[in-house]
Write a protein that holds these residues in place. Structure first.
Motif, PDB file in Angstrom:
ATOM      1  N   ILE A 143      15.093   0.818  -4.224  1.00  0.00           N
ATOM      2  CA  ILE A 143      14.870   2.126  -3.597  1.00  0.00           C
ATOM      3  C   ILE A 143      16.113   2.997  -3.745  1.00  0.00           C
ATOM      4  O   ILE A 143      16.021   4.177  -4.118  1.00  0.00           O
ATOM      5  N   LEU A 147      16.462   6.471  -5.972  1.00  0.00           N
ATOM      6  CA  LEU A 147      16.943   7.739  -5.422  1.00  0.00           C
ATOM      7  C   LEU A 147      18.144   8.256  -6.198  1.00  0.00           C
ATOM      8  O   LEU A 147      18.275   9.467  -6.429  1.00  0.00           O
ATOM      9  N   ASN A 150      16.873   9.499  -9.595  1.00  0.00           N
ATOM     10  CA  ASN A 150      16.079  10.712  -9.422  1.00  0.00           C
ATOM     11  C   ASN A 150      16.948  11.937  -9.162  1.00  0.00           C
ATOM     12  O   ASN A 150      16.537  13.071  -9.440  1.00  0.00           O
ATOM     13  N   PHE A 231       9.138   3.030  -7.945  1.00  0.00           N
ATOM     14  CA  PHE A 231       9.528   4.092  -7.018  1.00  0.00           C
ATOM     15  C   PHE A 231       9.714   5.430  -7.735  1.00  0.00           C
ATOM     16  O   PHE A 231       9.419   6.486  -7.165  1.00  0.00           O
ATOM     17  N   ALA A 234       6.387   7.000  -8.059  1.00  0.00           N
ATOM     18  CA  ALA A 234       5.963   7.654  -6.813  1.00  0.00           C
ATOM     19  C   ALA A 234       6.679   8.982  -6.606  1.00  0.00           C
ATOM     20  O   ALA A 234       6.092   9.954  -6.123  1.00  0.00           O
ATOM     21  N   LEU A 235       7.958   9.045  -6.984  1.00  0.00           N
ATOM     22  CA  LEU A 235       8.715  10.288  -6.811  1.00  0.00           C
ATOM     23  C   LEU A 235       8.264  11.376  -7.785  1.00  0.00           C
ATOM     24  O   LEU A 235       8.436  12.565  -7.505  1.00  0.00           O
ATOM     25  N   THR A 261      11.897  13.243   0.153  1.00  0.00           N
ATOM     26  CA  THR A 261      11.847  12.115  -0.779  1.00  0.00           C
ATOM     27  C   THR A 261      11.409  10.827  -0.091  1.00  0.00           C
ATOM     28  O   THR A 261      10.489  10.142  -0.569  1.00  0.00           O
ATOM     29  N   LEU A 262      12.050  10.484   1.014  1.00  0.00           N
ATOM     30  CA  LEU A 262      11.711   9.238   1.690  1.00  0.00           C
ATOM     31  C   LEU A 262      10.285   9.227   2.247  1.00  0.00           C
ATOM     32  O   LEU A 262       9.597   8.200   2.134  1.00  0.00           O
ATOM     33  N   LEU A 265       8.016   8.214  -0.454  1.00  0.00           N
ATOM     34  CA  LEU A 265       8.104   6.807  -0.837  1.00  0.00           C
ATOM     35  C   LEU A 265       7.541   5.863   0.218  1.00  0.00           C
ATOM     36  O   LEU A 265       7.376   4.669  -0.061  1.00  0.00           O
ATOM     37  N   ARG A 266       7.253   6.345   1.403  1.00  0.00           N
ATOM     38  CA  ARG A 266       6.809   5.453   2.473  1.00  0.00           C
ATOM     39  C   ARG A 266       5.558   4.657   2.138  1.00  0.00           C
ATOM     40  O   ARG A 266       5.527   3.438   2.369  1.00  0.00           O
ATOM     41  N   VAL A 268       4.435   3.633  -0.788  1.00  0.00           N
ATOM     42  CA  VAL A 268       4.774   2.630  -1.804  1.00  0.00           C
ATOM     43  C   VAL A 268       5.656   1.546  -1.190  1.00  0.00           C
ATOM     44  O   VAL A 268       5.487   0.352  -1.472  1.00  0.00           O
ATOM     45  N   ILE A 269       6.605   1.942  -0.351  1.00  0.00           N
ATOM     46  CA  ILE A 269       7.473   0.958   0.305  1.00  0.00           C
ATOM     47  C   ILE A 269       6.654   0.023   1.182  1.00  0.00           C
ATOM     48  O   ILE A 269       6.846  -1.203   1.169  1.00  0.00           O
TER      49      ILE A 269
END
Length: 353
Positions: A143, A147, A150, A231, A234-235, A261-262, A265-266, A268-269
């Motif tokens: 993760i 980030l 990205n 990830f 997803a972004l 951003t976070l 990603l939630r 997928v996380i």
């Protein structure tokens, strides 16, 4: 005369809508007619199996090989778990499948043997220690790297960094262990450099105390790139308009990451975390088996290596099948529990509610 004509004119002037009996009958007929039309519409809108197969035959034919492979290699072998309740001997017949029907039934005797074995509980303890250590140290790293990549503005630099980090994923565990041995072993680069400068060398590859950290480091180096790909995918679905609008409102880099951003990603996380928890009892069979002799059984024996060493290697297939069933049921319980926690947190998890 006028008295007799008035009622006649009123009767002629009365419409069917003013008649209660007529209006009730017409309303019933109209409602029944509308229900009949709705049923007919549903029948016409629902396609038959033949028409649906004709419509989707291309997609069905495309997925048919994958479904057949899944059935042959994942679902058909489940029937072989019946040997966990037998004293299975493959040499009772020339065909191992026929030997299943000739082996005697012993009930839960294999499970009693497993639960009474202290080595089994030691392997389970090592398995969960490695799982929690990898969950804490390994899971957040993809993760953070995603980030970081990205945030790189230049696409070429981002592509090169992504390719370099993803490359070790294609290496076999034999090659990974060899690379680490050449770096952290007793005759590795670090130990030789320390000796050349007057310091005492070290051998990280044969130290049982630090073995769990070594295994986690090997997994980070090998598989962190795969998590980065997930990830970053997803972004890529996050619109740049959100970042531009947040920047116009005065949000800095960290605030945009925290609020845009976070949250993207939630889901997928949460999904990967549920899958990782369900795979808790599988912490790397080949990786640990290759290093079993170097650090000893006490440090490297996990559930998979225990099943292989005590079941497959000694040809005690019923014992191995019983241990595999225990592992499967525990993994299923962990998946369902983690998925329920994901639902409570507002995420979809593996499946919807």
């Amino acid at each position: 005369m006028s008295h007799s004509t008035v009622p006649r004119s009123r009767a002629e002037a009365k419409t069917p809508a003013e008649d209660p009996a007529t209006s009730d009958g017409a309303g019933l007929r109209s409602r029944s007619r509308s229900r009949f039309r709705s049923r007919e519409g549903k029948r016409r809108g629902k396609l038959s199996v033949r028409l649906r197969f004709k419509r989707d035959r291309t997609l069905i034919l495309m997925t048919l090989p994958a479904v057949l492979l899944l059935l042959v290699f994942n679902y058909v072998p489940i029937l072989g778990n019946v040997v966990a309740f037998q004293d299975y001997d493959p040499y009772l017949s020339e065909n191992g499948f026929v030997a299943i029907f000739q082996s005697p039934w012993i009930g839960f005797e294999q499970f009693e043997r497993i639960f009474a074995d202290s080595a089994f509980w030691h392997a389970v303890q090592n398995t969960f220690v490695l799982f929690f250590l990898q969950l804490i140290l390994f899971f957040p790293i993809p993760i953070l790297l995603a980030l970081l990549i990205n945030s790189v503005v230049r696409p070429r630099v981002r592509a090169v960094a992504q390719a370099i980090m993803y490359l070790p994923h294609f290496f076999s565990w034999v090659l990974v262990v060899t690379v680490f041995m050449q770096i952290f072993g007793g005759a590795g680069i670090i130990a030789q450099t320390l000796r050349q400068h007057g310091y005492e060398g070290f051998d990280l590859m044969t130290n049982p105390e630090t073995f769990k950290y070594l295994v986690t480091l090997e997994m980070v180096w090998k598989d962190a790139g795969w998590g980065i790909i997930v990830f970053l995918a997803a972004l890529s679905s996050v619109s740049n308009d959100l970042y531009e609008a947040a920047a116009m409102d005065g949000a800095g880099r960290w605030r945009r990451m925290w609020h845009i951003t976070l949250p993207a990603l939630r889901p997928v996380i949460a999904l990967l975390l549920v899958l990782r928890v369900g795979d808790a009892l599988t912490v790397g069979f080949e990786q640990l088996l290759l290093q079993r002799q170097a650090v000893g059984v006490a440090a490297s024996d996990v559930l998979d290596t225990y099943v292989w060493w005590n079941g497959i290697r000694n040809q005690d297939f019923s014992y191995a099948a019983a241990a595999g069933l225990i592992k499967g049921f525990v993994g299923l319980a962990l998946v369902l529990t983690a998925n329920k926690v994901a639902h409570l947190m507002g995420e979809q998890g593996v499946y919807k509610k």
